[in-house]
Structure formats: C-alpha cells, structure tokens
Design an enzyme around this catalytic site. Structure first.
Site, short mmCIF file in Angstrom:
data_model
loop_
_atom_site.label_atom_id
_atom_site.label_comp_id
_atom_site.label_asym_id
_atom_site.label_seq_id
_atom_site.Cartn_x
_atom_site.Cartn_y
_atom_site.Cartn_z
N SER A 169 0.86 -1.18 0.00
CA SER A 169 0.00 0.00 0.00
C SER A 169 0.89 1.23 0.00
O SER A 169 2.03 1.20 0.48
CB SER A 169 -0.90 0.01 1.23
OG SER A 169 -1.49 1.29 1.42
N TYR A 225 -0.82 -0.67 10.57
CA TYR A 225 -1.10 -1.02 9.17
C TYR A 225 0.04 -0.56 8.26
O TYR A 225 0.48 -1.30 7.38
CB TYR A 225 -2.42 -0.37 8.74
CG TYR A 225 -2.77 -0.62 7.30
CD1 TYR A 225 -3.22 -1.87 6.86
CD2 TYR A 225 -2.65 0.41 6.35
CE1 TYR A 225 -3.53 -2.10 5.53
CE2 TYR A 225 -2.98 0.19 5.02
CZ TYR A 225 -3.41 -1.07 4.62
OH TYR A 225 -3.72 -1.29 3.32
#
Length: 527
Positions: free
Chosen positions: A160, A188
């Site tokens: 990501s 994350y």
C-alpha cells in the site's frame, strides 16, 4: 490456461484441423494481451451441419480448476491446512493443493489479503493481528506453496502507499505492540512496509541462487473493499465518494502478476496521486530499501517472529531459508519441448513426436508429427510460424475410432495493431496437402506483407510458389459450413471467419486435385 509465458504485448494462436472421411474437427486457442479464448467445432458430413462443441464464451466459466480454499491468515494451523490438506466440503476429496487446483505448477502467487484493526487484536499464535495477517501469514503460505511454483513464477505481495507514511518503521523490539500504545494506522503502515521488505528479500535470495522466480509489489489504490468496514459513519460515507471500484483497481495487481518486463523488487502505484489510474513503476519509500531490515524479517533471523520461526523449522522445502537447497525443475517442459494447455474442458499436450487434443471424456484425438516447417514472418526475431501439414490421426468420438490426416499451425509474436488475411489454412487432397496465405500486418509505422503457397506430397516433397502467387489464382472453394466469431476485449476488435469447404486445385496440365479445406479470413485490430 497453462500456456508458456510470452513477452508483454505478444500474440499467440494455436490451431488444429483434423480431417476424417465423414467428419472435420477444428480446435483453436487464441491469446492476445486482452483475449484468452479457445473453441472446438465439428462438421459432420452425414448431417451436413457444423456443430460447436466448445464455444469461446465457455473458457472462463464453470472451470473445475476454480477452487476456494478456506484460509485464515491469522491462524498458522489454517494456513497449513489450506496448503496441504483437502477441502472438507470438496466432493473430489483431493489431498493437496496441487490436486485441488488441477495443476502441479503455479505461475503467479498473489498475496492480497489485508487487515486494518482499529482495536488491537492478536492471531491464534499471539502475533499482533495486522502484521500477522498482512505479512507473517502470507510468508508461511508462500513457503508451503513453494514446491508448486513454476521455474519463472511471479510472487506479488500486495502492499500500500501507506508503507510510505509510517513514522519510524518496524519496531523489532515490540512487534506485538506490547510496550507501546496501539496505533491502528501505524500498525497497518508498518505491515505494508513489511510486504515491500518481503518482496525485495525474495528477489535478492532468488537472485543469489540463480532462480528465475521474481517478486513484484504494488499499491492497488484506494478501493471500496472490506478493509474499511469498521470505519465510522462519516468516514464510510466519505470513502464511498473518493474510492474506486475494486474492478478498476485490479489492473494494478494484474500487471504486477503478468508483466514479465518488470524486475525483482519493482513497486507499482496508480499513476494519479498514487490512488487512481493505470499502474506505473515508482520507487518505494527510502526506508524500504534497507537490506538489513529486510533480512531481520526473515525467519531464523534474531529479530523475526518466534511464532513463525517455530513453524518454519518444519518447512524444509522452502529453498530461500539459510542452508536450504534450491528446487529442481527437471521434467517441467524445459526449453519449450512440450506445450501444455489445460482449459476447463479442452486439454492439449503437444511435443516433438506428437500429442493429443481432448474434450473432456467426449473426444480424444491423438496425432503424430511427420513434417514440420517453420520460418520467420516479417518483423520477428525467432521462428514464429510453425506448420505441420501432414499429421497422422486417431480419434475416439461417439463410440467410434476414426483414422485420418491433420494439420496444425502455431504463430506467435508481436503483431498489430492491425491485421487482415485470408488463408486456405489446411486441406486434404488425397495424398497431398495444401496451405496458403495472403496476409498483411501493421508493425509499428510499417507494414508486413507475406504470401505463400505450399503443396506437400506423401513423400515429403514440398512445392512452393513465389510469394506473389496466392491461392485465389489456382484454387476454387465451395463453402459447406461457417464458424464466425467477434473478438472484442481491451484493444482487440477483430472478426474471425472459418469456413469448411470443398476444394478444387488446378495443377497445370495434370488433372485437378479435389478434397476438403479450411478457409480462414480475419480482419481487425489487435491489442
């Protein structure tokens, strides 16, 4: 489909024409960067009808190789079960992953699962759940699936753009967030950074062992996925306006998995703002380039997860661990000696001596090669056209065994964007075989034009005409049945017409030759 990889932008067409006294059979596989289809039809002389047994639209549907494995990446026991054991609900009662998938090789392994836990959670083995799911679970599954990877497989850990937003990078002193206040977004970002480290370390280790397996990572973009299901009402409402549909974002992952021009460690992001648009290669964060940190994430390293290291001690097959041997790829169709195509119903095995074409249990045509001709059409750098005009056939179909003669052609290369041609693609004229072409391809700013006229007799003697002489001058055809299909996908927009015909060939002062032929015509745009 199991076809060998070809460079980005190439096209591949493989076809078989089987002539019998009472029947004609045509099988075809057609591939472009945007099209993957195959078909099989017959012309029955008794009924004088053409019957499609396998249509192009059937290729992607009802594929018995499509299997859903129950896999919980937050539980190493579930990961091991998915990779090794049978599906409990499978009627086929398969015992291993390769049996379930119907192949012994994987050309691409996409590690796509992600987790964003707004509240701290743990995996069954006690790992912080975000890192456990996004990285450690994927690592173990890759290790267990490693023996199935083909010699030039592509591994794609999906990262990501968030990996660039971590404040400090991975804290190896507190991987499980036991000493720090839990920060869902930082957890994350660090997990996505681990995906990039994993990608680069796979590439480094494969390169050190001279393996051709490659690893590429990417940021798919901002999609409407379940990743944000725990967001508050206003966040969820805002996300629905600024996110893309997942189908649009899948192009990023597909390029990472299939573009063989990408190099080990490449990182793809959507072109516009890192969230939208087509994928482009972009440098990842500076932090992700640290080789030493990537090594620390590997099992058996002092700072790696003890829970994963415990599991990895029992995974001796993973060749990238310290001291392990690289896998052997012997017997896996090296150097293109065999071509294997496995569709949902159509199966093709083709090698130097011959092979077979099967339509499930309904039909099987076995063939033996006699004469093989190959050459370079304009614009190609390797033998890109292969003809076998006199195959010896034995077909089992409808409770009968038939003997006959056949023809096969394969051409592959970087064609387009425009093409147009007309062929007598194959024929059976007693003990002679005719095949011809009148074709034009657009190659770059130029045009590639080639004609040929070739007549083979039973002794293997080949008669050829000058390229300017095409079949229209010497042959007449009477169509008996027609198969028509439009290929429309991506940048491909072409019409294919195949006609099974009676053929009459003038031979100077000699008596004309008469028999049957396949007449093929096509025009359009390739993509």
């Amino acid at each position: 489909m199991g076809l060998p990889r070809w460079p980005a932008g190439w096209h591949d067409m493989l076809q078989y024409h089987f002539f019998f006294e009472d029947m004609f059979v045509q099988a075809r596989v057609f591939l472009t960067p945007s099209v993957e289809e195959h078909s099989l039809w017959i012309f029955d002389h008794a009924t004088e009808k053409l019957v499609e047994l396998l249509g192009p639209g059937e290729v992607m549907g009802n594929d018995p190789r499509l299997c859903f494995l129950q896999l919980d990446l937050s539980d190493f026991d579930s990961v091991k079960k998915a990779a090794k054991d049978s599906m409990r609900n499978s009627p086929r009662k398969r015992k291993d992953l390769s049996s379930m998938l119907g192949t012994s090789k994987l050309d691409a392994l996409i590690l796509n699962a992600g987790a964003l836990n707004l509240e701290k959670a743990s995996t069954k083995q006690g790992l912080e759940a975000t890192m456990g799911v996004c990285h450690f679970g994927h690592f173990l599954f890759t290790a267990l699936a490693w023996p199935m990877l083909s010699a030039e497989a592509r591994i794609v850990p999906v990262s990501s753009v968030g990996h660039t937003w971590t404040k400090k990078g991975i804290d190896f002193e507190d991987l499980n967030w036991e000493k720090r206040d839990y920060d869902a977004y930082e957890a994350y970002f660090q997990a996505k950074l681990a995906n990039v480290y994993f990608t680069k370390e796979i590439g480094r280790r494969c390169g050190a062992k001279n393996l051709k397996i490659t690893a590429v990572t990417l940021s798919p973009g901002f999609g409407r996925s379940g990743l944000y299901r725990d967001f508050s009402g206003w966040q969820d409402y805002l996300t629905s306006f600024i996110s893309e549909e997942n189908e649009k974002l899948s192009i990023n992952t597909m390029r990472a998995a299939t573009d063989m021009t990408l190099k080990n460690g490449d990182y793809l992001v959507p072109k516009r703002f890192g969230f939208y648009g087509p994928p482009v290669v972009t440098p990842p964060s500076d932090l992700s380039e640290d080789v030493n940190i990537a090594k620390q994430l590997w099992p058996s390293a002092p700072s790696a997860s003890a829970a994963l290291d415990k599991e990895m001690r029992h995974v001796a097959v993973f060749p990238l661990s310290s001291g392990a041997l690289a896998p052997s790829f012997e017997g896996q169709n090296q150097a293109g000696s065999h071509l294997e195509v496995s569709g949902p119903r159509l199966q093709i095995l083709d090698g130097p001596g011959g092979g077979h074409v099967s339509l499930g249990k309904d039909m099987k045509v076995e063939f033996k090669n006699k004469n093989v001709f190959s050459w370079l059409p304009a614009g190609q750098s390797t033998d890109a056209v292969i003809h076998r005009p006199d195959l010896e056939l034995s077909m089992t179909y409808g409770g009968r065994t038939r003997l006959g003669r056949g023809y096969s052609k394969r051409y592959f290369g970087h064609y387009g964007p425009h093409w147009g041609y007309r062929f007598i693609q194959s024929s059976w004229l007693g003990d002679k075989f005719l095949w011809t072409a009148d074709a034009t391809f657009r190659l770059g700013d130029g045009e590639a034009k080639y004609n040929y006229f070739k007549l083979l007799d039973s002794n293997g003697q080949l008669t050829q005409a000058d390229s300017r002489d095409t079949y229209q001058q010497v042959a007449s055809i009477t169509p008996l049945g027609e198969w028509l299909h439009d290929y429309k996908a991506g940048e491909t927009n072409s019409r294919m017409q195949l006609r099974y015909c009676k053929l009459r060939l003038s031979c100077g002062d000699d008596a004309p030759l008469e028999g049957y032929a396949l007449n093929e015509r096509c025009f359009g745009v390739l993509g």
